[in-house]
Enzyme design. Structure first.
Site, PDB file in Angstrom:
ATOM      1  N   ARG A 186       0.838  -1.196   0.000  1.00 56.76           N
ATOM      2  CA  ARG A 186       0.000   0.000   0.000  1.00 56.76           C
ATOM      3  C   ARG A 186       0.869   1.240   0.000  1.00 56.76           C
ATOM      4  O   ARG A 186       1.936   1.263   0.624  1.00 56.76           O
ATOM      5  CB  ARG A 186      -0.902   0.020   1.234  1.00 56.76           C
ATOM      6  CG  ARG A 186      -1.961  -1.058   1.232  1.00 56.76           C
ATOM      7  CD  ARG A 186      -2.528  -1.267   2.621  1.00 56.76           C
ATOM      8  NE  ARG A 186      -3.302  -0.131   3.092  1.00 56.76           N
ATOM      9  CZ  ARG A 186      -4.593   0.061   2.828  1.00 56.76           C
ATOM     10  NH1 ARG A 186      -5.252  -0.811   2.094  1.00 56.76           N
ATOM     11  NH2 ARG A 186      -5.236   1.112   3.300  1.00 56.76           N
ATOM     12  N   SER A 196       7.747  -5.323   6.379  1.00 57.19           N
ATOM     13  CA  SER A 196       7.272  -6.315   7.353  1.00 57.19           C
ATOM     14  C   SER A 196       7.990  -7.661   7.256  1.00 57.19           C
ATOM     15  O   SER A 196       7.365  -8.721   7.172  1.00 57.19           O
ATOM     16  CB  SER A 196       5.772  -6.502   7.188  1.00 57.19           C
ATOM     17  OG  SER A 196       5.128  -5.260   7.238  1.00 57.19           O
ATOM     18  N   ASP A 230       5.739  -3.492  10.359  1.00 59.48           N
ATOM     19  CA  ASP A 230       4.301  -3.218  10.371  1.00 59.48           C
ATOM     20  C   ASP A 230       3.728  -3.172  11.780  1.00 59.48           C
ATOM     21  O   ASP A 230       2.845  -2.365  12.077  1.00 59.48           O
ATOM     22  CB  ASP A 230       3.533  -4.224   9.516  1.00 59.48           C
ATOM     23  CG  ASP A 230       3.794  -5.673   9.884  1.00 59.48           C
ATOM     24  OD1 ASP A 230       4.698  -5.932  10.705  1.00 59.48           O
ATOM     25  OD2 ASP A 230       3.114  -6.554   9.345  1.00 59.48           O
TER      26      ASP A 230
END
Length: 492
Positions: A108, A176, A229
């Site tokens: 994203r 992440s 994350d």
């Protein structure tokens, strides 16, 4: 005559052997049919059982490993990585900031306008799917693809986002995967997880690789914060609620981060931060304990994975693997108990064909004749005309696997609360603790989410349980990265 007689004897013996083999195969088929799907289900339930006593053993083991990981590098399967985030966002941050959230099969890109009043005035985001070949190709191709999509997003910045005069755009990079952080804006990749495998990237600084790709794609932007994350989710949660002390991701993969006292980190050799605290990225997906209810299906999945022997906890609780474990159980039922008829459905032999969203849809099927289950079996596995009893067994397997995963996740959370003393009364009081939760598995798999919440309350008891809250932090990791970019801005 002797030769002819010998030949006849040999042929006769061969015929007898062949007939014997046919009889044996027939008997084996009959024997296999004596094993029912219900038998396999019962054995699965026993192997996956998670009574409270076992969950407490697992949480205690998690706490022990946390201590070991904080004591020294390599002291535990838990990396307990120092994030270099010793000051979480305060709410005073202002300006336009970007985030790039790379954590699985999608990434994203996000931008936010901060007003300096603990509020986000506006935000925009885009989600991009990563082509599977790039997940196992070379690092330049992966980062060029990401930077090119980021360039498109920046070019589409609307007038309502006001970049302060003379400033370069700044980015929080949520990466992440296990990284050895060197500072707030640099870190080297330890290993890939969640289906990625680009060996030549291991040991390289991920911020440098992204910066080079952005330069190649003409993106004028500075990476001011590299975050995991879970660290991003923690920052995003803390921005709006000062009681947030832990963050847990339950999505494609799984991880946790929490706020630790700096004095409780023996391996930290730098000056103690003014705040007296440091955010720790646990990398709890790599947790392993003899108390974990590991089955033959887990072992076979692990052996066939890109990282055998690693991320065992993640492989038992996260979204990337739950559907695959379900497939392996159904395959055994098909082979040993003819769950879907005399022929094993060919599609059922395809690894990862059954994804966790399909598992969730079947698990949540409330129609009297389980129409959703029938539809998913037909559409995904090309299995038609299943009986209601067969569909009920499929739902039961979904329930066993989701319940085990959710209860193990709750045990992991209890381990963190034990380590930080938030599982009991302190100085006559029970501290308010909010745990920021993010990830598609937690957000969309309702039965799984409810099971995590119920199990944690069961483990904590009513008195403490009332003071511990799980809150969904939607896109917390992305917003948190943008907030950390702001709090660590070169202009701050």
């Amino acid at each position: 005559m002797g030769k002819v007689s010998m030949g006849v004897t040999v042929v006769g013996a061969a015929a007898i052997c062949a007939a014997g083999a046919l009889i044996m195969r027939h008997r084996m088929r009959i024997s296999n049919r004596c094993v029912t799907a219900a038998d396999i289900l019962k054995e699965l339930e026993e192997k996956c059982a998670t009574p409270v006593s076992k969950l407490r053993q697992i949480s205690d083991a998690m706490t022990v490993e946390m201590h070991a990981g904080l004591a020294s590098e390599g002291g535990s399967k838990l990396k307990m990585l120092i994030s270099y985030v010793d000051n979480l966002p305060t709410g005073d941050e202002q300006g336009v900031f970007y985030a790039l959230d790379l954590g699985g099969t999608n990434f994203r890109v996000l931008r936010v306008q901060l007003t300096g009043k603990s509020s986000i005035e506006c935000q925009e985001f885009a989600e991009v799917t990563i082509p599977p070949p790039l997940m196992v190709g070379d690092s330049q191709a992966l980062f060029d693809y990401i930077a090119a999509e980021l360039a498109k997003f920046v070019a589409d910045e609307s007038e309502k986002f006001q970049l302060l005069a003379g400033r370069t755009r700044e980015l929080g990079f949520t990466f992440s995967f296990p990284v050895m952080q060197l500072s707030i804006d640099s870190g080297t990749l330890i290993r890939w997880t969640k289906g990625f495998s680009i060996e030549e990237m291991v040991g390289k600084d991920v911020v440098q690789e992204l910066a080079k790709a952005m330069k190649r794609q003409g993106v004028n932007m500075r990476v001011s914060a590299l975050v995991n994350d879970t660290v991003g989710t923690l920052a995003g949660g803390r921005y709006s609620n000062k009681d947030v002390a832990v963050a847990v991701i339950l999505g494609t993969g799984s991880n946790a981060a929490y706020v630790e006292r700096a004095q409780a980190i023996p391996k930290w050799h730098g000056p103690h931060p003014k705040s007296g605290e440091m955010v720790i990225n646990m990398e709890w997906g790599n947790f392993r304990s003899s108390h974990l209810p590991i089955t033959e299906y887990d072992n076979s999945l692990d052996a066939d994975s890109l990282n055998p022997g690693e991320q065992i906890f993640e492989k038992m609780i996260s979204g990337m693997y739950l559907g695959e474990i379900l497939r392996r159980v159904l395959l055994k039922m098909a082979e040993k108990a003819a769950l879907f008829g005399d022929t094993v459905p060919p599609k059922l032999k395809t690894q990862f064909i059954l994804r966790t969203p399909e598992m969730s849809a079947m698990h949540h099927d409330t129609t009297p004749d389980l129409k959703v289950v029938a539809s998913k079996l037909k559409d995904v596995l090309e299995i038609s005309d299943t009986s209601l009893s067969t569909r009920k067994i499929v739902v039961e397997v979904c329930n066993v696997m989701a319940t085990r995963g959710a209860r193990l996740a709750a045990a992991g959370i209890l381990g963190i609360l034990k380590k930080t003393g938030r599982d009991t009364v302190r100085d006559g009081e029970i501290p308010n603790t909010v745990i920021a939760m993010d990830g598609g598995l937690y957000e969309h798999y309702t039965e799984y989410r409810h099971c995590v919440e119920h199990t944690l309350n069961e483990l904590l008891g009513d008195e403490v349980g009332k003071q511990v809250k799980l809150t969904h932090s939607n896109d917390g990791s992305g917003i948190g990265a943008a907030l950390l970019a702001a709090s660590h801005s070169q202009y701050a």
